[in-house]
Design an enzyme around this catalytic site. Structure first.
Site, short mmCIF file in Angstrom:
data_model
loop_
_atom_site.label_atom_id
_atom_site.label_comp_id
_atom_site.label_asym_id
_atom_site.label_seq_id
_atom_site.Cartn_x
_atom_site.Cartn_y
_atom_site.Cartn_z
N GLU A 1 0.82 -1.20 0.00
CA GLU A 1 0.00 0.00 0.00
C GLU A 1 0.86 1.26 0.00
O GLU A 1 1.84 1.35 0.74
CB GLU A 1 -0.91 0.00 1.23
CG GLU A 1 -1.85 1.20 1.28
CD GLU A 1 -2.67 1.27 2.55
OE1 GLU A 1 -3.72 1.93 2.55
OE2 GLU A 1 -2.24 0.67 3.57
N CYS B 1 -5.81 -2.68 2.22
CA CYS B 1 -5.51 -2.56 3.65
C CYS B 1 -6.71 -2.75 4.58
O CYS B 1 -7.15 -3.86 4.80
CB CYS B 1 -4.81 -1.23 3.92
SG CYS B 1 -3.97 -1.19 5.53
N LYS C 1 -9.63 2.63 -2.40
CA LYS C 1 -9.81 2.00 -1.10
C LYS C 1 -11.21 2.25 -0.55
O LYS C 1 -11.64 3.39 -0.40
CB LYS C 1 -8.75 2.55 -0.14
CG LYS C 1 -8.67 1.91 1.22
CD LYS C 1 -7.45 2.46 1.95
CE LYS C 1 -7.25 1.84 3.32
NZ LYS C 1 -6.01 2.32 3.96
#
Length: 386
Positions: A120, A234, A197
């Site tokens: 990430e 994540c 994300k």
């Protein structure tokens, strides 16, 4: 054993458990008694030593079928430290990481890797902890034509490799807003698409909502020459519905590029991506950065601890999990590394046939219940004793 001496769970198991018991321990912990290590060429091993990275590889097999040929693909995860001080000019920091990753990708291509995913926000330190806008916003760049994507397009074409590049995105078409985004680059060197994300943490040192908001790209699956892939960035790994939707959209491999620290999430790390592989009948690739990053100014957190300048340590431990519940050993907790997994994607459908999780999933039931749950007048379905 101090944390500084604790390199990995696997190293500790191998050191302290007698060999005759270790196979059973691995069968229970990792779903298979043998690691099924992948053998690398002398060239790959030598190059990994030159670049100074940990190199590990493992194999997942599937049943031989009569009507389908094996669908063998090699995927790789890269975990790495940020070596240049955060006080250096932005271009110096970024260029150093470009060089480091380019060297690691040289190892990956000699290992026969078809798809590689970086960690990430790999082009920068994880400065979101600071809540400072400057100079960190300067790392943001265009997903299609920014310097990082341009560089990786050339390497992807040269190496015949799909590259997943999680970066800080600058969206010039929408008021220069910033997103946490994974860019997917085809093995022919073209931009395929992106995913932003979906879930943004607001916990401890992770103050990412200062910089970007929850993504608006849904749950895209990218059909590549080597299989259907998706990216769960994540914090999204903590949300089972996020994993589920990538499966609903047909993913065969879901990558989880992350940046997470030991005091916060390490007990969860080996569970979440592996559980997602089981529940959704696809492969998962969990990737975490390593090292401790130090910033010029102190910052505080939402956890009551004193102000500090350091963020970490990130604990690495990247691993791959299969739809049958088995998984590879992890990379170390403190060293740059390349983890390669050879997998037969036929295993995805074979596990669906065996366990029937998708057949018994009952999505209409949950869709109906969730449609009710999001309404302001919803009352939980609780039956109380009179």
């Amino acid at each position: 054993m101090s944390e500084s001496n604790f390199k990995s769970l696997e190293a500790t198991l191998n050191k302290h458990i007698p060999p005759e018991e270790l196979r059973e321990v691995k069968r229970v912990l990792y779903g298979r008694p043998d690691d099924n290590e992948l053998q690398f060429s002398e060239e790959t091993i030598s190059l990994a030593k030159d670049v100074d990275i940990e190199l590990k590889g493992y194999v997942f097999t599937a049943r031989k079928e009569d009507l389908r040929r094996p669908r063998i693909v090699r995927v790789a995860a890269v975990q790495n430290t940020v070596d240049i001080p955060t006080t250096a000019p932005i271009h110096v920091q970024r260029d150093a990481l470009h060089e480091k990753i380019s060297n690691i990708l040289r190892v990956a291509v000699t290992a026969g890797v078809n798809i590689v995913c970086l960690q990430e926000a790999w082009t920068m330190p994880f400065a979101f902890c600071t809540r400072e806008k400057f100079p960190w916003c300067e790392f943001a760049e265009d997903v299609e034509n920014g310097p990082t994507t341009k560089m990786l397009k050339e390497l992807a074409k040269q190496y015949n490799m799909v590259i997943i590049s999680p970066i800080l995105e600058r969206d010039a078409n929408h008021h220069d807003t910033i997103w946490n985004t994974a860019v997917v680059i085809s093995n022919n060197g073209t931009y395929i698409g992106k995913h932003r994300k979906n879930h943004i943490p607001r916990v401890g040192d992770f103050n990412e909502s200062t910089y970007y908001f929850e993504g608006d790209t849904g749950h895209p699956v990218f059909e590549t020459q080597f299989g259907r892939i998706a990216i769960n960035i994540c914090y999204g790994r903590h949300h089972p519905q996020n994993w589920m939707m990538f499966g609903v959209n047909g993913a065969e491999i879901v990558f989880n590029p992350s940046a997470t620290v030991g005091g916060l999430s390490e007990p969860l790390w080996g569970i979440e991506a592996r559980n997602a592989a089981i529940a959704n009948s696809y492969f998962t690739v969990a990737i975490n950065r390593v090292g401790t990053e130090v910033f010029p100014n102190e910052f505080t957190s939402g956890n009551g601890l004193p102000a500090h300048k350091d963020f970490g340590p990130f604990y690495g431990s990247s691993y791959v999990a299969a739809p049958d519940g088995s998984r590879t050993p992890g990379l170390s907790r403190d060293k740059d590394g390349l983890l390669v997994a050879e997998m037969d994607l036929n295993l995805c459908r074979q596990i669906k046939d065996f366990w029937g999780f998708q057949m018994t999933q009952r999505l209409p039931l949950y869709a109906e219940s969730l449609a009710k749950a999001v309404k302001p007048d919803y009352k939980p379905q609780i039956t109380r004793e009179s």
